[in-house]
Design an enzyme around this catalytic site. Structure first.
Site, PDB file in Angstrom:
ATOM      1  N   GLU A   1      67.103-124.879 -57.351  1.00 22.10           N
ATOM      2  CA  GLU A   1      68.144-125.868 -57.072  1.00 22.10           C
ATOM      3  C   GLU A   1      69.396-125.619 -57.895  1.00 22.10           C
ATOM      4  O   GLU A   1      70.517-125.787 -57.422  1.00 22.10           O
ATOM      5  CB  GLU A   1      67.597-127.278 -57.348  1.00 22.10           C
ATOM      6  N   GLU A   2      69.210-125.223 -59.153  1.00 20.14           N
ATOM      7  CA  GLU A   2      70.325-125.207 -60.099  1.00 20.14           C
ATOM      8  C   GLU A   2      71.343-124.087 -59.846  1.00 20.14           C
ATOM      9  O   GLU A   2      72.485-124.201 -60.285  1.00 20.14           O
ATOM     10  CB  GLU A   2      69.785-125.089 -61.534  1.00 20.14           C
TER      11      GLU A   2
ATOM     12  N   HIS B   1      63.032-130.805 -57.874  1.00 20.30           N
ATOM     13  CA  HIS B   1      63.128-129.342 -57.914  1.00 20.30           C
ATOM     14  C   HIS B   1      62.398-128.813 -59.141  1.00 20.30           C
ATOM     15  O   HIS B   1      62.410-129.410 -60.206  1.00 20.30           O
ATOM     16  CB  HIS B   1      64.581-128.860 -57.861  1.00 20.30           C
TER      17      HIS B   1
ATOM     18  N   ASP C   1      62.805-125.821 -60.799  1.00 18.94           N
ATOM     19  CA  ASP C   1      63.489-124.968 -61.769  1.00 18.94           C
ATOM     20  C   ASP C   1      64.278-125.805 -62.775  1.00 18.94           C
ATOM     21  O   ASP C   1      64.493-127.004 -62.583  1.00 18.94           O
ATOM     22  CB  ASP C   1      64.424-123.990 -61.067  1.00 18.94           C
TER      23      ASP C   1
ATOM     24  N   ASP D   1      65.868-136.878 -58.674  1.00 12.35           N
ATOM     25  CA  ASP D   1      66.718-135.945 -59.415  1.00 12.35           C
ATOM     26  C   ASP D   1      68.009-136.612 -59.884  1.00 12.35           C
ATOM     27  O   ASP D   1      69.054-135.969 -59.949  1.00 12.35           O
ATOM     28  CB  ASP D   1      67.029-134.729 -58.531  1.00 12.35           C
TER      29      ASP D   1
ATOM     30  N   HIS E   1      71.860-129.904 -68.753  1.00 13.23           N
ATOM     31  CA  HIS E   1      72.438-128.555 -68.653  1.00 13.23           C
ATOM     32  C   HIS E   1      72.988-128.073 -69.990  1.00 13.23           C
ATOM     33  O   HIS E   1      73.772-127.130 -70.035  1.00 13.23           O
ATOM     34  CB  HIS E   1      73.543-128.477 -67.583  1.00 13.23           C
TER      35      HIS E   1
ATOM     36  N   ASP F   1      65.481-132.395 -66.321  1.00 16.37           N
ATOM     37  CA  ASP F   1      66.162-132.155 -65.060  1.00 16.37           C
ATOM     38  C   ASP F   1      65.593-130.868 -64.486  1.00 16.37           C
ATOM     39  O   ASP F   1      65.999-129.780 -64.890  1.00 16.37           O
ATOM     40  CB  ASP F   1      67.673-132.046 -65.296  1.00 16.37           C
TER      41      ASP F   1
END
Length: 483
Positions: free
Chosen positions: A144-145, A75, A77, A168, A458, A114
């Protein structure tokens, strides 16, 4: 080690380019344009669908045209989080990375590995002329997030391959073959405010320096949640004295464990010293409680100016809801084939007070869809009891179930054994992956998720273990050669 020493050079070159491109979730326009230009400049078939997903196809090397098509997916983003005092505009500024021993880190922000490193591996494969492979489809999904929007919108006729490598995952040596499904719950109270007289004293309290982390991968690691800590204190005080809530702000993203937060509240003037003493006692107790997982926790309390507060009943109901709502592991998997992992959990992700509302966001996950419904209902019932004016749920995403037979998995396990002299561990993951949605669109798709080792995703602690990138590069190139 300097950045010139990073191996494989081609992968880290593209990762560096990606981190110069602003790509917060829902703001990936510049990344989409970059991918479009990349594919077209190499005369590769490049498709952008209505959702903004990008698919780049690369023909097989000579003599391998009859091999099955392999899909590689990541992904585009990234989660954009930063230290409280770090200045950055994620819509304009690049991510600044640096090397610390064997780890690649970012200055004051999330690193974006990520899933930027997955994108970089795909780009390196598309750019290479010295790697044997059958037909390749490289898929870069959007958003995705914050809801897997790109995967949700993927049409069932876009992909031609029947085997997919999802890039991922965050533990080299682990092959993921299933994942949790998820849903987000948002509760909102319409707030009114009132002024109080000189009989009340105002305090502002905050906590910061928590470890935080990914609400899927890290929810079982006994880390503190900033919202829960502040709510615990307010609940304890509310049992002793009237507490009028003025502001409560903490957390940013549904899939991140809150690292910091602040509250502004009023107590009777006669109780101001009691509240201060209680804060000191409470902070000492919590430091002992989390002395292993939260070594850098910081506390602060100060008096503050008088400000409008919520009515007593509304303050009480919100504090009760925050104390009662589930946070952390709810149940563990019963099928040990997939390893000792969390089955069901909920993350108290954020709270935001404004002049007109107070909103609380919680994120639920489960690898068993009936128990996902159960935990969603459990969270909802707390907010119903607390009199929330509105309670909404996201569309969610399905769990991905392990295939009993998988040619892709068999080849990947054999390649790992041949390259590194040991077997990988085949397990499930509690985090959500787009594979569940791909399985809905393409029921016969054979899938496997893998990636280099990352920690602190994150959060501004996000870091990438440099040597594992080369191992994943070797593995992926070997898999697409041997399939």
């Amino acid at each position: 080690m300097t950045k010139k020493d990073l191996k494989p050079e081609r992968v880290f070159h593209f990762f560096s380019e990606i981190n110069n491109i602003p790509r917060p979730s829902k703001h990936e326009e510049q990344m989409i344009a970059y991918l479009k230009a990349f594919g077209e400049s190499r005369s590769l078939e490049t498709i952008i669908d209505d959702a903004g997903n990008v698919l780049i196809r690369k023909p097989a090397t000579k003599g391998m045209e009859e091999r099955p098509t392999i899909i590689l997916q990541s992904h585009m983003d990234m989660v954009c989080d930063k230290l409280v005092d770090y200045d950055i505009d994620f819509l304009k500024d690049p991510i600044k990375s640096y090397i610390d021993g064997e780890w690649l880190k970012a200055e004051g922000t999330t690193l974006g590995a990520d899933d930027g490193i997955g994108c970089a591996i795909e780009l390196a494969l598309l750019d290479a002329s010295d790697i044997e492979h059958g037909p390749l489809e490289c898929l870069f999904t959007r958003d995705e997030e914050t809801g897997l929007t790109g995967a949700h919108s993927l049409k069932g006729d876009m992909l031609k391959g029947n085997m997919l490598l999802n890039l991922d995952s965050e533990d080299e040596g682990l092959f993921y073959v299933s994942c949790a499904g998820g849903k987000t719950t948002t509760a909102t109270w319409n707030t009114s405010y009132m002024s109080v007289g000189k009989d009340y004293f105002f305090l502002k309290a905050s906590v910061k320096g928590l470890t935080g982390g990914h609400s899927g991968d890290d929810i079982n690691k006994k880390r503190a949640n900033a919202i829960k800590l502040l709510a615990r204190f307010l609940y304890k005080e509310q049992k002793k004295m009237p507490v009028l809530l003025a502001q409560f702000n903490s957390g940013k993203l549904h899939n991140a464990i809150p690292r910091d937060g602040s509250i502004t509240f009023a107590v009777p003037f006669s109780e101001k010293e009691t509240a201060r003493v209680d804060w000191n006692v409470f902070s000492t107790e919590v430091e002992e409680e989390f002395h292993v997982t939260e070594p850098s926790i910081q506390w602060h309390m100060e008096s503050t100016d008088t400000t409008p507060v919520m009515p007593a009943d509304l303050s009480k109901r919100i504090i009760l809801a925050l104390q009662a709502v589930d946070n952390g592991v709810y149940s563990v998997v019963q099928d040990t084939i997939l390893g000792d992992i969390t089955e069901t959990s909920s993350n108290l992700a954020s709270i935001c007070t404004t002049e007109t509302s107070c909103s609380i966001v919680c994120s639920q996950r489960s690898s068993v869809m009936s128990n996902l419904e159960n935990i969603v209902n459990t969270i909802r019932s707390v907010f119903e009891l607390a009199g929330a004016d509105t309670i909404t749920h996201s569309d969610g995403y399905p769990a991905w179930k392990m295939r009993t037979e998988s040619h892709l998995r068999s080849v990947a396990v054999q390649c790992y054994n041949d390259l590194f002299g040991k077997a990988p561990k085949v397990i499930g993951i509690h985090a959500g992956l787009e594979c569940g949605l791909f399985a809905e669109r393409y029921p016969n798709l054979d899938m496997l998720s893998l990636g280099p080792t990352m920690r602190g995703v994150h959060s501004p602690d996000e870091r990438l273990l440099i040597p594992t990138v080369d191992k994943i590069w070797q593995l992926v190139t070997e898999i697409i050669k041997k399939i």
